[in-house]
Structures are given as C-alpha cells and as structure tokens.
Motif scaffolding. Structure first.
Motif, PDB file in Angstrom:
ATOM      1  N   GLY A   1       0.806  -1.222   0.000  1.00 15.94           N
ATOM      2  CA  GLY A   1       0.000   0.000   0.000  1.00 15.94           C
ATOM      3  C   GLY A   1       0.833   1.262   0.000  1.00 15.94           C
ATOM      4  O   GLY A   1       0.311   2.354   0.241  1.00 15.94           O
ATOM      5  N   GLU A   2       2.105   1.143  -0.287  1.00 15.79           N
ATOM      6  CA  GLU A   2       2.971   2.318  -0.258  1.00 15.79           C
ATOM      7  C   GLU A   2       2.967   3.025  -1.611  1.00 15.79           C
ATOM      8  O   GLU A   2       2.797   2.391  -2.649  1.00 15.79           O
ATOM      9  CB  GLU A   2       4.399   1.902   0.110  1.00 15.79           C
ATOM     10  CG  GLU A   2       4.487   1.349   1.516  1.00 15.79           C
ATOM     11  CD  GLU A   2       5.914   1.004   1.910  1.00 15.79           C
ATOM     12  OE1 GLU A   2       6.166   0.907   3.104  1.00 15.79           O
ATOM     13  OE2 GLU A   2       6.775   0.814   1.029  1.00 15.79           O
ATOM     14  N   ARG A   3       3.188   4.316  -1.550  1.00 19.63           N
ATOM     15  CA  ARG A   3       3.332   5.098  -2.780  1.00 19.63           C
ATOM     16  C   ARG A   3       4.807   5.200  -3.119  1.00 19.63           C
ATOM     17  O   ARG A   3       5.629   5.534  -2.260  1.00 19.63           O
ATOM     18  CB  ARG A   3       2.749   6.501  -2.582  1.00 19.63           C
ATOM     19  CG  ARG A   3       1.272   6.551  -2.912  1.00 19.63           C
ATOM     20  CD  ARG A   3       0.608   7.798  -2.432  1.00 19.63           C
ATOM     21  NE  ARG A   3       1.331   9.020  -2.684  1.00 19.63           N
ATOM     22  CZ  ARG A   3       1.382   9.665  -3.850  1.00 19.63           C
ATOM     23  NH1 ARG A   3       0.769   9.162  -4.893  1.00 19.63           N
ATOM     24  NH2 ARG A   3       2.036  10.789  -3.968  1.00 19.63           N
TER      25      ARG A   3
ATOM     26  N   PRO B   1      -3.665  -5.468 -11.951  1.00 18.10           N
ATOM     27  CA  PRO B   1      -4.531  -4.594 -12.743  1.00 18.10           C
ATOM     28  C   PRO B   1      -5.187  -3.550 -11.844  1.00 18.10           C
ATOM     29  O   PRO B   1      -5.601  -3.864 -10.729  1.00 18.10           O
ATOM     30  CB  PRO B   1      -5.582  -5.549 -13.329  1.00 18.10           C
ATOM     31  CG  PRO B   1      -5.013  -6.908 -13.164  1.00 18.10           C
ATOM     32  CD  PRO B   1      -4.058  -6.876 -12.037  1.00 18.10           C
ATOM     33  N   GLY B   2      -5.266  -2.359 -12.347  1.00 19.21           N
ATOM     34  CA  GLY B   2      -5.899  -1.300 -11.561  1.00 19.21           C
ATOM     35  C   GLY B   2      -4.904  -0.441 -10.818  1.00 19.21           C
ATOM     36  O   GLY B   2      -5.250   0.647 -10.362  1.00 19.21           O
TER      37      GLY B   2
ATOM     38  N   VAL C   1      -8.804   5.831 -15.763  1.00 20.37           N
ATOM     39  CA  VAL C   1      -9.580   5.840 -14.504  1.00 20.37           C
ATOM     40  C   VAL C   1     -11.037   6.190 -14.803  1.00 20.37           C
ATOM     41  O   VAL C   1     -11.962   5.559 -14.282  1.00 20.37           O
ATOM     42  CB  VAL C   1      -8.966   6.851 -13.518  1.00 20.37           C
ATOM     43  CG1 VAL C   1      -9.923   7.133 -12.364  1.00 20.37           C
ATOM     44  CG2 VAL C   1      -7.647   6.325 -12.972  1.00 20.37           C
TER      45      VAL C   1
ATOM     46  N   ARG D   1     -12.794   3.235 -16.335  1.00 20.51           N
ATOM     47  CA  ARG D   1     -13.060   2.188 -15.353  1.00 20.51           C
ATOM     48  C   ARG D   1     -14.202   2.585 -14.416  1.00 20.51           C
ATOM     49  O   ARG D   1     -15.030   1.771 -14.041  1.00 20.51           O
ATOM     50  CB  ARG D   1     -11.792   1.889 -14.549  1.00 20.51           C
ATOM     51  CG  ARG D   1     -10.979   0.751 -15.170  1.00 20.51           C
ATOM     52  CD  ARG D   1      -9.830   0.359 -14.311  1.00 20.51           C
ATOM     53  NE  ARG D   1      -8.758   1.339 -14.416  1.00 20.51           N
ATOM     54  CZ  ARG D   1      -7.953   1.685 -13.436  1.00 20.51           C
ATOM     55  NH1 ARG D   1      -8.101   1.156 -12.247  1.00 20.51           N
ATOM     56  NH2 ARG D   1      -6.993   2.563 -13.622  1.00 20.51           N
ATOM     57  N   ILE D   2     -14.220   3.859 -14.055  1.00 15.67           N
ATOM     58  CA  ILE D   2     -15.320   4.324 -13.193  1.00 15.67           C
ATOM     59  C   ILE D   2     -16.655   4.087 -13.886  1.00 15.67           C
ATOM     60  O   ILE D   2     -17.597   3.551 -13.297  1.00 15.67           O
ATOM     61  CB  ILE D   2     -15.131   5.824 -12.876  1.00 15.67           C
ATOM     62  CG1 ILE D   2     -13.979   6.015 -11.894  1.00 15.67           C
ATOM     63  CG2 ILE D   2     -16.414   6.420 -12.313  1.00 15.67           C
ATOM     64  CD1 ILE D   2     -13.579   7.466 -11.717  1.00 15.67           C
TER      65      ILE D   2
ATOM     66  N   GLU E   1      -4.829  15.178  -8.685  1.00 15.40           N
ATOM     67  CA  GLU E   1      -5.191  14.149  -7.706  1.00 15.40           C
ATOM     68  C   GLU E   1      -4.577  12.801  -8.053  1.00 15.40           C
ATOM     69  O   GLU E   1      -4.157  12.061  -7.173  1.00 15.40           O
ATOM     70  CB  GLU E   1      -6.707  14.017  -7.641  1.00 15.40           C
ATOM     71  CG  GLU E   1      -7.345  15.143  -6.873  1.00 15.40           C
ATOM     72  CD  GLU E   1      -8.809  14.874  -6.640  1.00 15.40           C
ATOM     73  OE1 GLU E   1      -9.544  14.840  -7.638  1.00 15.40           O
ATOM     74  OE2 GLU E   1      -9.201  14.664  -5.490  1.00 15.40           O
ATOM     75  N   LEU E   2      -4.526  12.479  -9.341  1.00 13.03           N
ATOM     76  CA  LEU E   2      -3.919  11.205  -9.723  1.00 13.03           C
ATOM     77  C   LEU E   2      -2.452  11.184  -9.333  1.00 13.03           C
ATOM     78  O   LEU E   2      -1.919  10.172  -8.887  1.00 13.03           O
ATOM     79  CB  LEU E   2      -4.081  10.973 -11.226  1.00 13.03           C
ATOM     80  CG  LEU E   2      -5.514  10.691 -11.676  1.00 13.03           C
ATOM     81  CD1 LEU E   2      -5.578  10.490 -13.178  1.00 13.03           C
ATOM     82  CD2 LEU E   2      -6.054   9.457 -10.974  1.00 13.03           C
TER      83      LEU E   2
ATOM     84  N   ARG F   1      -1.267  12.721  -6.820  1.00 13.69           N
ATOM     85  CA  ARG F   1      -1.225  12.616  -5.366  1.00 13.69           C
ATOM     86  C   ARG F   1      -1.548  11.205  -4.896  1.00 13.69           C
ATOM     87  O   ARG F   1      -1.057  10.761  -3.863  1.00 13.69           O
ATOM     88  CB  ARG F   1      -2.224  13.601  -4.749  1.00 13.69           C
ATOM     89  CG  ARG F   1      -2.112  13.678  -3.226  1.00 13.69           C
ATOM     90  CD  ARG F   1      -3.240  14.475  -2.626  1.00 13.69           C
ATOM     91  NE  ARG F   1      -3.286  15.821  -3.144  1.00 13.69           N
ATOM     92  CZ  ARG F   1      -4.421  16.446  -3.444  1.00 13.69           C
ATOM     93  NH1 ARG F   1      -5.565  15.840  -3.267  1.00 13.69           N
ATOM     94  NH2 ARG F   1      -4.396  17.656  -3.923  1.00 13.69           N
ATOM     95  N   TYR F   2      -2.395  10.494  -5.635  1.00 14.04           N
ATOM     96  CA  TYR F   2      -2.870   9.199  -5.159  1.00 14.04           C
ATOM     97  C   TYR F   2      -2.289   8.011  -5.925  1.00 14.04           C
ATOM     98  O   TYR F   2      -2.639   6.870  -5.630  1.00 14.04           O
ATOM     99  CB  TYR F   2      -4.397   9.131  -5.240  1.00 14.04           C
ATOM    100  CG  TYR F   2      -5.098  10.254  -4.523  1.00 14.04           C
ATOM    101  CD1 TYR F   2      -4.660  10.671  -3.267  1.00 14.04           C
ATOM    102  CD2 TYR F   2      -6.189  10.899  -5.086  1.00 14.04           C
ATOM    103  CE1 TYR F   2      -5.294  11.706  -2.601  1.00 14.04           C
ATOM    104  CE2 TYR F   2      -6.823  11.936  -4.421  1.00 14.04           C
ATOM    105  CZ  TYR F   2      -6.379  12.332  -3.188  1.00 14.04           C
ATOM    106  OH  TYR F   2      -7.007  13.354  -2.526  1.00 14.04           O
ATOM    107  N   ALA F   3      -1.420   8.259  -6.915  1.00 15.37           N
ATOM    108  CA  ALA F   3      -0.920   7.150  -7.744  1.00 15.37           C
ATOM    109  C   ALA F   3      -0.101   6.170  -6.917  1.00 15.37           C
ATOM    110  O   ALA F   3       0.528   6.534  -5.924  1.00 15.37           O
ATOM    111  CB  ALA F   3      -0.070   7.712  -8.874  1.00 15.37           C
ATOM    112  N   ASP F   4      -0.096   4.904  -7.330  1.00 16.80           N
ATOM    113  CA  ASP F   4       0.743   3.902  -6.668  1.00 16.80           C
ATOM    114  C   ASP F   4       2.211   4.162  -6.983  1.00 16.80           C
ATOM    115  O   ASP F   4       3.058   4.080  -6.108  1.00 16.80           O
ATOM    116  CB  ASP F   4       0.352   2.501  -7.148  1.00 16.80           C
ATOM    117  CG  ASP F   4      -1.056   2.136  -6.723  1.00 16.80           C
ATOM    118  OD1 ASP F   4      -1.230   1.762  -5.567  1.00 16.80           O
ATOM    119  OD2 ASP F   4      -1.972   2.256  -7.547  1.00 16.80           O
TER     120      ASP F   4
ATOM    121  N   ASP G   1       6.023   7.241   0.076  1.00 15.16           N
ATOM    122  CA  ASP G   1       6.550   6.335   1.102  1.00 15.16           C
ATOM    123  C   ASP G   1       7.946   5.862   0.733  1.00 15.16           C
ATOM    124  O   ASP G   1       8.770   5.623   1.618  1.00 15.16           O
ATOM    125  CB  ASP G   1       5.611   5.128   1.256  1.00 15.16           C
ATOM    126  CG  ASP G   1       4.226   5.548   1.692  1.00 15.16           C
ATOM    127  OD1 ASP G   1       4.116   6.109   2.779  1.00 15.16           O
ATOM    128  OD2 ASP G   1       3.264   5.332   0.931  1.00 15.16           O
TER     129      ASP G   1
END
Lengths: 258, 520
Positions: B122-124, B144-145, B168, B171-172, B409-410, B412-415, B435
């Motif tokens: 779960g780390e970025r 995937p995802g 995204v 997929r939404i 936002e992507l 900020r939240y991307a893996d 992280d």
C-alpha cells in the motif's frame, strides 16, 4: 515610496463637487478613533475541492457509506485510491477513521456544506480592527484600503492637518469584542479570507483612521479611502463617535470652505 | 509536511555548512556546465534551490534526511534481523538503502520487485532516474488497476497523466454502471421506488382501516344475532328450563336407586337386619322404575328442546336484521383482504427495486406486521438510496467529461510515479509525499539534483553502479573550488559534491545493513 495616508483635500473637493445635488459647506479632516487587536490565531482558509476529495466527502455525508471497500465499489475505483483520498482528507482534519469506517469531522461537514475545502492553520498573526464608538468590527475592505495611524496626528504634504475626534476611546474596547467577531457567521467579511476560529489576543491598541467630514446643507458625508464616493460605513462610525464623545466634532480641526 | 527535529547535542552549524556547500554546488553547476548525463543546470537550478531550502528548513518528509546527508547519521538499528534478499532488506531499512548493481536484467528485476512489493504493502513509490524511466515494465509487474503515472510523458502515451485519467474515468464508468442501474429507480421527484413505497404505505393504511371496519361489522353481526335470539327465543328458553327440571328429576331418581342399592347390600350382609332385605328390594324395584320414567321424560324434553333450538337458529338466520349485518361483515372482510393484497403487490414491486446489496431486507412476510416492517425500513432507506442515486449520477456525469482536474489528484494518489529527478521538484508536485523513492542510476545524479525527489520521500533506495567515472573532471572541480570556495567552507566537501553522485556520498558512510550488492 510609502503610500500617502489619505487623498489630498483638493481631490475630495473635486469629488464632492461632482456629486449631484450636494451643496457642501465645510470640509473637516478628522481622525476617527479605532481599535487594533493583534492576535495569534488558528485561521480557516478555503480552497477549491478537487474531484475525488469532493465526492468522497459527499458520499460520507449523503450516502450512508463509510467503509473504504464499499466506497470504492460505489465509485468504481480501486480501494487504495479511496484510502489515499481519505488519508489526504484526514491530514486536513476533514475526517477520522474509526472501527465502523470513515466519518466526517465538523470541519469536513462545514466544508461540504459550503462547497469549499477548509484548512486550519495555527499560529497565524492577524490584526483585527474595531471601531472606536461601539467596538464593532471594521469591514475587511476598509481594513485593507486604509492607512492606519498609530498616533492621533497627521499632516498631508499639502498642509492639511487631521485632528482626532476627542474622548471616545476612554471606555476601552469591549472585552467580548473579539469573541463576538469570531462567533459571527460573516467573520470573513471582517477578517478577510483567513478566518480566525481560535485566537490568543493581546491588549487592544488605539489606531486612527483619517477621513474627511463634509458638512452639507442636508446630510453630512464622510470620505475615506476604501470607497471612491461618500462612505456610509464611515459616516455611521463618525456618528457613533460624535454620540460617544458628546462633543460637536465639526468644531474640531481645520475647516475649509467649499 | 514533516517538521525539523531539533537535536540539542549536535549544533546545526555543521548542517548549515553542508546546505551552504549544496548552494555552492548548484552555482558551480551553472558555471561549469551540467554534469554528464544531467540536465541543463539553468533549467533545474530553481528546483534544486527549493529542495535545498526544504532540506535546510526541515520541510522534508524524512526528518532525518539532512543529518543523514551531511553527517552520515543513519537511523538507529532496531535490531531486526536482516531480510534474506536485497528486496526485503531494501524495504526494511527506515531511511536510505544503497543497492550496488551493474545494469542488466538482474538489476531491473530487483528494482521491479522492490516496486511491486512496496505497492503491495500500500505504499506510494516515486520511481526516479536522471531521465524519465520507462513504465511499461513496472506496469507489467503490478496488479490490474494499480495506478502508474509518468507525468513527463507527453500526450496520451502509456503512463501519461492524460492516459491515466482517461483510464480511470473509463473504469469508473464501467464499474459503476450496474450500481447506477440498480439505483436508478430511486432517482427523480418522485422516484418510481418512492411511488411504490407510497402505494405500499397507502395500501397498508387502507388495509388497516378496512380491517377495522370489518371487525366492527363482525361485532355488529354478533350483536344483531344475539338480539334476534333474545327476541325470538322465548319458546326455546322455556324448553330449556324444562330440560333442566327433567334433568334434575332424573338425577334425583338415580340417586335414590343408588342409595337403596347400597341399603339392600348392607341388609343382606347383616344378620341382624337381614329381615329388612325384602322390603328394601321392593322399594328398590319401585325406585328403578321411577328413575327409568324420569330418564325417559328427560330425553323427551331434551329432544323437544333441541328441536326448538334448531328452529330458533333457523329463524335467527332468516331474520332480516341478522342477514343484513352478516352481509355487511362479509363484505367488510373481503374489502380488508383486498386492501392487504394491494399492499402485498406494492411490496413485491418495491422489493424488486431494492439494490442487490440490500437483499437482506427483501424477505418479508405477507401479513400486516411484515408489510409494515418492510415499509418502515424502506422509508428509512429511501433518503439514503435517493442520495446515493443522485451522487452516483453526478459522479458518472463527471467521469464522462474529459477533465484535467483529475491530474493533480492522480499524481497525489498514484501507486507509482515515474519521473526524472529534477521533474520531481516541479510546481505540480506541490506538497506531495511518497513512502518510498527508488532512484535509478544514483551514481550519475549529483546530490543537489537528487534532493528534488529525496525531500519528498520517507525512505529511499539508491541504485548505483560500481566503478563509474566521476561526474566532472576532479581537476576542474578542484580548480573551481580553489577559486570560488568562500572562507569557512569545506573545500573537500564541495569538491565531493561536484564530482561524486549521491550514491557514492551516501554509500561511503552507510552502515552494512543499509548496503547491498548484486552480481551480473
């Protein structure tokens, strides 16, 4: 080069002369007594929501969903995306995590209701201004579009001498003036975009606002700097000061004919 | 953003000197030209200076970054046993890990495995390199995802923000379609579901009223029947009294027979009273005959009474008042049943409109209590489902529109965000934190340039290559330092910053647990 404290007298005379139906008799440069309170405040600033944070906040408030997995399924996104959005909102103090899921805080609810993403910043230094008559807060437009003098003396380069309205600051600023300002729904109208929500206030200090009182054949006019024409707010403050001081302030200072 | 830890035992002058040396290194980069492989120093100078400012003010995600770079103070060993391989060791180190590996498949596989393992936790991950790294290999390793973004990628190529946003959004739309369809009946004012809920509520109210009317009609019928029975039943009542009298007489005669039978037995058993036996037998015979006659009279009287009662019942049923009351009661009962049937039909429709996730409440019993419980539950749910339906519709409409608003936002939240070193300091990164930073080719990255991603990461893995030549000619660097190094600055430190990459500088002072080496 510093900003002059007020318009020159001739400019005010010109502006009054341009007003239809106004017949001025005297121009009196005055210093309105005011209060300034320096505070260290936790302020609330508003930002625009983005996409995920807005909809996650709304979902928590409106849809009865609170688990990361069910929210992700509802929005059709990956759970880590919801989790990271929640972490971001958590860092802003908009939501908290509990065993039952995510819940909005009061700040989160308020942000959602107002459609603005509020953020708290502690330790911000602000100066709040109050009028010297009844201790009401000064509108922000007047706060920023004015030169506040630390002492009751001003002489403009053209020789115009401003004299203070006497004896109105003796009663001091009401002790609850800052508290009343913070409890108002329209605090931003007086504090600007950084709205104080908690303050540690110092002792109020007197400051002076230069204005021109224009005596006319009917109603007097007051000219400040925040408004191009006659300023109804400053007229109200002037009348409050005149009432408080119990003196005929039109007898103060220099008088200039039209 | 993390704040600086104040260490009272170690005065800040040492770190301040290091920061000043970094500033000089940036200035040297401008004058000497960029290091080989690096970008034009002019373009990145502002980014490097901002990163140095963050380092100096403690605004780094890893609060120990400045003492680590300036003094080689790594986080204390917590005594955890080292992992079995480079990947687990790299992920276990709390600050900076240096992996020395020559370019090749083994190094690529190790790096990708670190990325995969970190994202699985779960780390970025910020994946940085002197040049923007390719993301295809990273994408192939992640489930995937997972969101992998390469902000520097122009247009809509793989990993670009535009492509990620479009992906995204698609997929939404695809994933939320079923939910949107199932919630659709709850949309509108009034919504179809609310219409059925209202019909259910109304039908239940009507059924309750109809049942009340039916109960009242039944009570009226019973009262009317009792009144008719009272009015028409005089003869029957007389015969009923006669039956009771005949019953009493028969019972009395039977008692007398019983008593005489006992007396005869006693007399026969007694020598003294045997003489009375004959008399008693005679009286017993008379009593038996009398009892039989009383019994016969009782049966006759009872038969007459039953006939009378049957006639009374027929007369009562034929009575016009009773018949009218009975008809009203029957009609009221039918109306009550029909009203309940209407409520049941509404409940069936409403149940079909509930989303599948709420199947639990779709089981109900078809009696007034069960239907009322369903209506109450649906009334509680209606505002929630209406809110969900409206929100989901807006969400899908938003997702259907092309938007650049998602890009920030992507990011900020991307893996995984893959970027060139200096690009990690661009304004669009704002206050982003990661992280883990994986810095490829760290031997080719000067420290000021490496700071751009380093200040954003809680932990870092530096990938270096042993035996690389210095970034600049050491003689040129020493000459610049000799000419420009101000008094009080450490010429050796400044020369090292100009000639060595961040990997050499960190690895030279790293403890063994922060170092690893892989072969070819």
């Amino acid at each position: 080069m510093s900003e002059p404290a007020h318009l020159p007298m001739r400019e005010v005379v010109r502006r009054v002369g341009a007003l239809p139906g106004v017949r001025p008799r005297h121009f009196t440069p005055l210093l309105l007594p005011m209060w300034a309170v320096d505070v260290v405040a936790t302020v609330r600033e508003a930002q625009s929501y983005e996409v995920f944070d807005r909809y996650l906040t709304r979902a928590l408030a409106e849809s009865g969903l609170s688990g990361v997995a069910e929210l992700a399924a509802f929005f059709g996104v990956e759970p880590p995306l919801v989790d990271r959005t929640a972490r971001f909102l958590e860092s802003l103090g908009h939501l908290r995590r509990s065993p039952s899921g995510l819940t909005l805080t009061e700040l989160g609810h308020r942000s959602m209701t107002d459609g603005r993403r509020y953020r708290l910043f502690p330790g911000r230094r602000l100066t709040l201004h109050f009028d010297g008559a009844v201790g009401d807060p000064v509108p922000y437009a007047h706060v920023v579009h004015a030169v506040w003098l630390p002492g009751p003396a001003l002489t403009l380069p053209d020789g115009t001498v401003f004299t203070p309205v006497p004896g109105t600051l003796g009663g001091g600023l009401p002790a609850d003036a800052v508290g009343r300002l913070l409890s108002r729904a329209d605090t931003a109208g007086f504090s600007g975009p950084a709205v104080p929500v908690e303050v540690a206030a110092s002792e109020p200090r007197p400051v002076w606002l230069p204005v021109y009182l224009v005596e006319c054949e009917d109603e007097p006019l007051v000219f400040g700097w925040a408004v191009d024409g006659p300023d109804p707010y400053l007229l109200q403050v002037y009348r409050g000061c005149a009432r408080e001081s119990g003196t005929d302030v039109t007898q103060c200072g220099d008088h200039h004919g039209p | 953003m993390a704040s600086t830890l104040v260490d009272l035992e170690h005065p800040p002058y040492r770190n301040e000197g290091f920061c000043a040396a970094l500033e000089l290194a940036v200035a040297a980069g401008r004058e000497l030209g960029p290091a080989p492989g690096g970008r034009d120093a002019g373009l990145g100078e502002r980014i490097q200076r901002e990163a140095i400012l963050r380092l100096r003010t403690g605004a780094t995600v890893n609060p120990g970054l400045l003492p680590l770079l300036a003094e080689g103070r790594f986080a204390e060993d917590r005594g955890d046993p080292p992992g079995p391989d480079e990947v687990s060791r790299a992920l276990a180190v709390p600050d900076v890990f240096c992996l020395s590996a020559p370019p090749g498949a083994a190094r690529t596989a190790t790096v990708l495995e670190i990325v995969r393992a970190a994202t699985a936790r779960g780390e970025r991950v910020l994946y940085a390199a002197p040049r923007p790294p390719a993301v295809e290999a990273v994408l192939s390793r992640l489930p995937p995802g997972a969101l992998v973004i390469r902000p520097g990628q122009p247009g809509a190529g793989p990993g670009s923000l535009a492509a990620a946003a479009a992906d995204v959004q698609q997929r939404i739309l695809a994933r939320s379609q079923a939910a949107a369809r199932s919630l659709e009946p709850w949309l509108g004012e009034p919504s179809p579901a609310l219409g059925w809920l209202r019909r259910l509520t109304t039908a239940l109210g009507e059924a309750a009223e109809a049942r009340e009317r039916a109960d009242r009609a039944e009570a009226h019928r019973v009262a009317a029947e009792a009144a008719a029975r009272e009015r028409l039943g005089a003869a029957a009542r007389e015969r009923e009294q006669a039956v009771r009298a005949a019953q009493a007489a028969a019972d009395q005669a039977a008692d007398q027979v019983g008593q005489l039978t006992v007396a005869v037995r006693r007399a026969e058993a007694s020598r003294l009273h045997r003489w009375r036996t004959a008399g008693l037998r005679r009286r017993l015979g008379e009593a038996v005959r009398s009892a039989a006659a009383a019994r016969s009279r009782f049966f006759q009287t009872h038969a007459l009474y039953e006939e009378s009662a049957r006639q009374l019942t027929q007369e009562v049923h034929r009575d016009s008042t009773v018949r009218a009351a009975a008809d009203r009661a029957a009609f009221a009962d039918v109306a009550a049943r029909r009203a309940l049937d209407a409520a049941e039909r509404a409940a069936h429709h409403l149940t079909r409109l509930l989303p599948a996730a709420l199947a639990g409440i779709a089981s109900w019993s078809a009696d007034p209590e069960g239907l009322a419980a369903l209506a109450v539950r649906c009334q509680e749910l209606e505002p929630v489902l209406r809110g969900r339906a409206g929100l989901l519709r807006e969400w899908r409409q938003r997702a259907a529109r092309p938007t650049r608003q998602l890009h920030a936002e992507l990011l900020r939240y991307a893996d995984v965000v893959a970027t060139a070193c200096l690009d990690a300091g661009r304004p669009e990164y704002g206050d982003l934190a990661f992280d883990l930073l994986i810095l490829e080719d760290a031997t080719r990255v000067p420290v000021p340039e490496a700071l751009a991603p380093l200040v954003r990461a809680r932990r870092a893995v530096l990938i270096g290559e042993p035996g690389r030549p210095p970034l600049r000619d050491p003689e040129v660097a020493r000459a610049w330092v000799a000419a420009r190094c101000p008094a009080g600055a450490d010429p050796g430190e400044l020369t090292a910053l100009l000639t060595a990459g961040v990997f050499e500088l960190v690895a030279a002072r790293a403890p063994a647990r922060n170092l690893a080496e892989t072969g070819w």
